[in-house]
Scaffold this active site. Structure first.
Site, PDB file in Angstrom:
ATOM      1  N   GLN A 182      22.028  28.835  21.357  1.00  0.00           N
ATOM      2  CA  GLN A 182      23.448  28.614  21.127  1.00  0.00           C
ATOM      3  C   GLN A 182      24.200  29.942  21.128  1.00  0.00           C
ATOM      4  O   GLN A 182      23.614  31.016  20.989  1.00  0.00           O
ATOM      5  CB  GLN A 182      23.665  27.868  19.801  1.00  0.00           C
ATOM      6  N   LYS A 198      29.105  33.554  14.351  1.00  0.00           N
ATOM      7  CA  LYS A 198      28.795  32.200  14.804  1.00  0.00           C
ATOM      8  C   LYS A 198      30.081  31.372  14.722  1.00  0.00           C
ATOM      9  O   LYS A 198      30.645  31.199  13.640  1.00  0.00           O
ATOM     10  CB  LYS A 198      27.698  31.567  13.955  1.00  0.00           C
ATOM     11  N   GLU A 219      24.565  24.599  15.469  1.00  0.00           N
ATOM     12  CA  GLU A 219      24.659  25.506  14.341  1.00  0.00           C
ATOM     13  C   GLU A 219      26.064  25.419  13.765  1.00  0.00           C
ATOM     14  O   GLU A 219      27.044  25.353  14.496  1.00  0.00           O
ATOM     15  CB  GLU A 219      24.354  26.941  14.786  1.00  0.00           C
ATOM     16  N   ALA A 302      27.889  37.467   9.649  1.00  0.00           N
ATOM     17  CA  ALA A 302      26.766  37.882   8.810  1.00  0.00           C
ATOM     18  C   ALA A 302      26.465  39.356   9.041  1.00  0.00           C
ATOM     19  O   ALA A 302      26.380  39.806  10.190  1.00  0.00           O
ATOM     20  CB  ALA A 302      25.528  37.043   9.132  1.00  0.00           C
ATOM     21  N   ALA A 303      26.311  40.107   7.966  1.00  0.00           N
ATOM     22  CA  ALA A 303      25.973  41.520   8.083  1.00  0.00           C
ATOM     23  C   ALA A 303      24.652  41.673   8.821  1.00  0.00           C
ATOM     24  O   ALA A 303      23.670  40.988   8.513  1.00  0.00           O
ATOM     25  CB  ALA A 303      25.887  42.153   6.696  1.00  0.00           C
ATOM     26  N   MET A 304      24.636  42.563   9.800  1.00  0.00           N
ATOM     27  CA  MET A 304      23.426  42.778  10.591  1.00  0.00           C
ATOM     28  C   MET A 304      22.403  43.576   9.791  1.00  0.00           C
ATOM     29  O   MET A 304      22.752  44.500   9.045  1.00  0.00           O
ATOM     30  CB  MET A 304      23.758  43.519  11.883  1.00  0.00           C
ATOM     31  N   ASP A 371      14.252  23.555  10.638  1.00  0.00           N
ATOM     32  CA  ASP A 371      13.910  24.236  11.877  1.00  0.00           C
ATOM     33  C   ASP A 371      13.234  25.586  11.650  1.00  0.00           C
ATOM     34  O   ASP A 371      13.363  26.494  12.445  1.00  0.00           O
ATOM     35  CB  ASP A 371      15.182  24.419  12.724  1.00  0.00           C
TER      36      ASP A 371
END
Length: 482
Positions: A182, A198, A219, A302-304, A371
């Site tokens: 996705q 996302k 998602e 989201a923080a990498m 998942d």
């Protein structure tokens, strides 16, 4: 004579016509006074824009003020009471050097690296970092705070700073993340921080189609945000910090991307919304396009985690992964002795690897995610012959209580009490996210489901205890008194 009569008749007809028009106008005015028309012309379905396209530049309090007549202000005292509970403030010994993922460079290499970065690209902040933590941007402080056991501390002053930076900073680059089924984008900020974006694919209230398999669902951006808050409430702190944000798909994606493949997928929908779909294995096509309204797009950021060159990871197959078949069950689903076999198999036969996995399993079951086929550990912790830290936490399997930390069990019981009810804690915690001013992140049925699933988890654990298994509880807090 006849001409005189004809003129008189015409005059009477004109008078009657005037009277009729006046009466019609009076009737029309009366009706319009009862049903006043809208000041705005209706727009086509799906083309309604968000209230404020520039809301990403506002603080959370400003956004809440703009929507205060529609948004219920939450009382944060109950959440603060939870985080002040002794179970969330256990005394832990200082972590040795080998328990930290990264270390600050020496002065010479530090200056050389800063010079290389500061001269690399235009549009980025000037780099003036040194060994002092006060000079580090929030994303670097986050990376340097990652340990073997958690991504951030319980009372981490850097966490709100990092979330605000991700939610409000200017985006200087947006490129598609390679791999996956996705669409996901990597956003870069002026201070060289990065976040994984996302986009919103479904409305918050939409429920997964019961006829779909777990590997066929989209998602959800709000699920990513909820996972971070739930993980923090459970006391695990293993999900990277995530925050919601409204993105302008033109100014903050299309105009700043250097990804030519991504740029070629932009188009305007029939109702005038700006859409794009990128390139990926399954859900990247015009039929699955992501669209703004008309340019504003909700999403999670989201923080990498640190780059793979700095912190290599090792991938492990989850022993309780699904079969990913429409006709076959997984081995663990029809083998009664499977759990005992896992307990005797490396790396689950020693240390805390098994209870770490059970913690993640509980998190996943509460979210109804199904998942988790693999998980990852940081390679440095594996090389040190210690139990790895799980760096990914957005996947899941059904709950199976083979062994559980005592601290985890006590916190689960605490969250089942009326004063600390899990759904109430989640509702309050999620109210602090910027997107809460647009709409609640989770619908009430989803929040109620958390309480039901928590009851199921506790019932399953109690069933194991009633069977008098002596290895169900892993006592990680021997000095704590219930």
């Amino acid at each position: 004579m006849r001409a005189c009569r004809y003129r008189r008749l015409q005059g009477m007809c004109a008078l009657l016509l005037c009277v009729s028009l006046v009466l019609h106008m009076l009737v029309a005015s009366f009706i319009l006074s009862l049903y006043p028309p809208s000041c705005k012309s209706p727009q086509p379905p799906g083309s309604q824009p968000y209230t404020n396209l520039t809301s990403t530049s506002l603080t959370h309090s400003e956004r809440r003020g703009a929507h205060e007549e529609h948004v219920e202000v939450m009382d944060l005292s109950s959440l603060e009471a939870l985080f002040s509970h002794p179970l969330y403030n256990l005394h832990l010994p200082p972590s040795p050097d080998e328990d930290w993922l990264l270390k600050v460079r020496t002065k010479g290499s530090e200056e050389q690296n800063a010079a290389q970065i500061s001269n690399s690209k235009e549009g980025y902040d000037h780099i003036n970092w040194n060994s002092s933590a006060n000079t580090h941007p929030s994303w670097l402080q986050f990376h340097l705070g990652i340990s073997r056991w958690q991504l951030y501390q319980h009372r981490d002053d850097n966490l709100p700073v990092l979330l605000k930076q991700i939610a409000t900073s200017r985006i200087v680059s947006a490129v598609q993340k390679t791999g996956g089924t996705q669409l996901k984008l990597v956003m870069t900020f002026p201070n060289y921080g990065q976040a994984l974006f996302k986009p919103m694919k479904q409305q918050r209230h939409e429920e997964t189609n019961v006829n779909l398999y777990y590997f066929s669902d989209f998602e959800r951006h709000n699920a990513e945000i909820a996972a971070f808050h739930l993980d923090r409430i459970l006391g695990f702190r293993r999900v990277p910090p995530v925050v919601g944000r409204l993105i302008d798909v033109i100014k903050e994606i299309k105009d700043v991307t250097t990804d030519h493949k991504l740029a070629r997928t932009f188009f305007n929908s029939p109702v005038g919304n700006t859409c794009f779909y990128g390139q990926c294995s399954y859900y990247c096509s015009t039929e699955h396009a992501v669209c703004g309204r008309p340019q504003a797009l909700e999403g999670s950021l989201a923080a990498m985690l640190p780059d793979l060159t700095l912190a290599p990871r090792r991938s492990w197959k989850n022993p309780w992964r699904r079969s990913y078949s429409r006709s076959k069950l997984a081995l663990w689903e029809n083998t009664p002795t499977y759990c005992n076999a896992v307990k005797k198999t490396p790396p689950y036969d020693r240390g805390t690897r098994l209870v770490d996995l059970i913690d993640m399993t509980i998190l996943d079951f509460l979210q109804s995610n199904m998942d988790r086929h693999h998980y990852e550990t940081f390679e440095i912790f594996v090389r040190n012959r210690q139990d790895g830290y799980f760096s990914k936490a957005a996947l899941s399997v059904p709950f199976l209580s083979s062994r559980i930390r005592r601290s985890t069990l006590l916190r689960l019981r605490l969250l089942s009490l009326p004063h600390y009810r899990l759904s109430d804690m989640m509702r309050t915690s999620l109210s602090q996210d910027p997107l809460f001013s647009v709409a609640p992140l989770l619908a009430e049925p989803h929040l109620s489901a958390l309480d039901r699933r928590l009851a199921t988890v506790l019932k399953t654990i109690q069933h194991c205890l009633n069977q008098q298994h002596n290895d169900v509880i892993y006592d990680d807090i021997p000095d704590y008194s219930d």
